[in-house]
Design a protein around this motif. Structure first.
Motif, PDB file in Angstrom:
ATOM      1  N   SER A  71       0.815  -1.223   0.000  1.00 27.69           N
ATOM      2  CA  SER A  71       0.000   0.000   0.000  1.00 27.69           C
ATOM      3  C   SER A  71       0.845   1.267   0.000  1.00 27.69           C
ATOM      4  O   SER A  71       0.381   2.324  -0.428  1.00 27.69           O
ATOM      5  CB  SER A  71      -0.943   0.008   1.205  1.00 27.69           C
ATOM      6  OG  SER A  71      -0.208  -0.047   2.426  1.00 27.69           O
ATOM      7  N   VAL A  72       2.091   1.162   0.465  1.00 28.43           N
ATOM      8  CA  VAL A  72       3.005   2.303   0.449  1.00 28.43           C
ATOM      9  C   VAL A  72       4.298   1.868  -0.237  1.00 28.43           C
ATOM     10  O   VAL A  72       5.023   1.019   0.292  1.00 28.43           O
ATOM     11  CB  VAL A  72       3.324   2.815   1.865  1.00 28.43           C
ATOM     12  CG1 VAL A  72       4.303   3.983   1.801  1.00 28.43           C
ATOM     13  CG2 VAL A  72       2.053   3.233   2.578  1.00 28.43           C
ATOM     14  N   TYR A 213       1.283   2.184   6.184  1.00 28.23           N
ATOM     15  CA  TYR A 213       0.087   2.923   5.740  1.00 28.23           C
ATOM     16  C   TYR A 213      -0.579   3.635   6.909  1.00 28.23           C
ATOM     17  O   TYR A 213      -0.898   4.822   6.830  1.00 28.23           O
ATOM     18  CB  TYR A 213      -0.891   1.963   5.064  1.00 28.23           C
ATOM     19  CG  TYR A 213      -2.153   2.644   4.579  1.00 28.23           C
ATOM     20  CD1 TYR A 213      -2.170   3.362   3.383  1.00 28.23           C
ATOM     21  CD2 TYR A 213      -3.336   2.563   5.324  1.00 28.23           C
ATOM     22  CE1 TYR A 213      -3.326   3.983   2.952  1.00 28.23           C
ATOM     23  CE2 TYR A 213      -4.498   3.183   4.891  1.00 28.23           C
ATOM     24  CZ  TYR A 213      -4.490   3.890   3.705  1.00 28.23           C
ATOM     25  OH  TYR A 213      -5.640   4.516   3.287  1.00 28.23           O
ATOM     26  N   LYS A 217      -0.820   7.820   7.658  1.00 31.15           N
ATOM     27  CA  LYS A 217      -2.093   8.514   7.845  1.00 31.15           C
ATOM     28  C   LYS A 217      -2.105   9.335   9.129  1.00 31.15           C
ATOM     29  O   LYS A 217      -2.643  10.444   9.169  1.00 31.15           O
ATOM     30  CB  LYS A 217      -3.233   7.493   7.866  1.00 31.15           C
ATOM     31  CG  LYS A 217      -3.519   6.857   6.524  1.00 31.15           C
ATOM     32  CD  LYS A 217      -3.968   7.893   5.510  1.00 31.15           C
ATOM     33  CE  LYS A 217      -4.301   7.278   4.165  1.00 31.15           C
ATOM     34  NZ  LYS A 217      -4.702   8.307   3.165  1.00 31.15           N
TER      35      LYS A 217
END
Length: 272
Positions: A71-72, A213, A217
């Motif tokens: 995801s990253v 991730y 955030k």
């Protein structure tokens, strides 16, 4: 409220991890047997077997874990000038502090040791940049040495300079990592405000790939710019459909559930 949130998240994670369901299924099957209900006992034993298969068959957990890790994307640090970086942030979660470190006089590192080895690597590459290690303990009842103090001892053992070292030793989870580090980061930015663009410089953030991730955030929510340096990858590009291991599967499901619960809880409470 933060303490309640911490305890609640740990409790929820325990009860939804697939391997922990076995305790309930076995208990219910024994209760059914004692109640002379063999048909229910059989069903609960089947559920126990299915649960073991779910945990041990590695692709079942790798699919979710790989999605988290991908995801990253990795940052290409060779393309980033050292002058563009404010410093280095290392999130705890890899060091076994506590009573063992105190009693034995040695610091043990968990399987996510790459958080520490990558930190040593970058501290050597950026010798004049500040670095912050953040972490106390993730245990409900912490004892002994904090992770931050354990990392401080490792820095000394590695012969690394602590001239630019900073330690945050109160946090118990990722949100508290960022919350307690933020004043330290802003203070360091203020010290270097002779450079007009200093406040805009991002920090290199080291943590496990599956955890990156959620970490990003939280930093974004707090208005702090970071460059992700994900480490501790547990999955490859391809799935081995025939692989089976209860030990590896339990660890992978633990990582997946930990992140899913964390993301959901942080989203509900407005932390991300």
């Amino acid at each position: 409220m933060d303490t309640f949130f911490f305890i609640f998240s740990k409790t929820v994670q325990f009860f939804i991890e697939p391997l922990n369901w076995i305790i309930a299924f076995v208990g219910l099957s024994l209760f059914s047997l004692c109640s002379r209900k063999p048909h229910l006992c059989k069903r609960f034993l089947i559920l126990t077997l299915a649960d073991l298969l779910l945990v041990g068959w590695l692709p079942s957990s790798e699919l979710f874990l790989r999605a988290l890790e991908d995801s990253v994307p990795k940052s290409n640090l060779s393309m980033i000038s050292k002058d563009e970086v404010a410093g280095i942030i290392i999130l705890g979660g890899a060091i076994a502090g506590g009573d063992v470190a105190v009693d034995r006089g040695e610091i043990s590192i968990y399987s996510s040791a790459e958080r520490i080895t990558k930190a040593f690597e970058l501290i050597r590459q950026y010798p004049r940049h500040p670095f912050i290690f953040s972490g106390f303990s993730s245990h409900l009842v912490p004892t002994g040495m904090s992770e931050a103090n354990a990392f401080k001892q490792l820095i000394a053992e590695q012969g690394l300079s602590d001239q630019y070292a900073h330690y945050e030793s109160q946090s118990r989870n990722t949100y508290e990592n960022v919350l307690y580090m933020k004043p330290m980061i802003l203070e360091l930015v203020a010290i270097n405000q002779s450079n007009i663009s200093g406040a805009q410089k991002p920090w290199l953030l080291i943590t496990s790939a599956s955890h990156m991730y959620r970490s990003l955030k939280i930093f974004q929510k707090q208005g702090l710019a970071v460059i992700p340096v994900p480490v501790d990858y547990q999955t490859g590009r391809k799935l081995n459909w025939g692989s089976f291991s209860l030990i590896a599967g339990a660890q992978q499901w633990n990582n997946v559930i930990h992140e899913v619960v964390g993301l959901l809880a942080y989203w509900i409470t407005g932390k991300i």
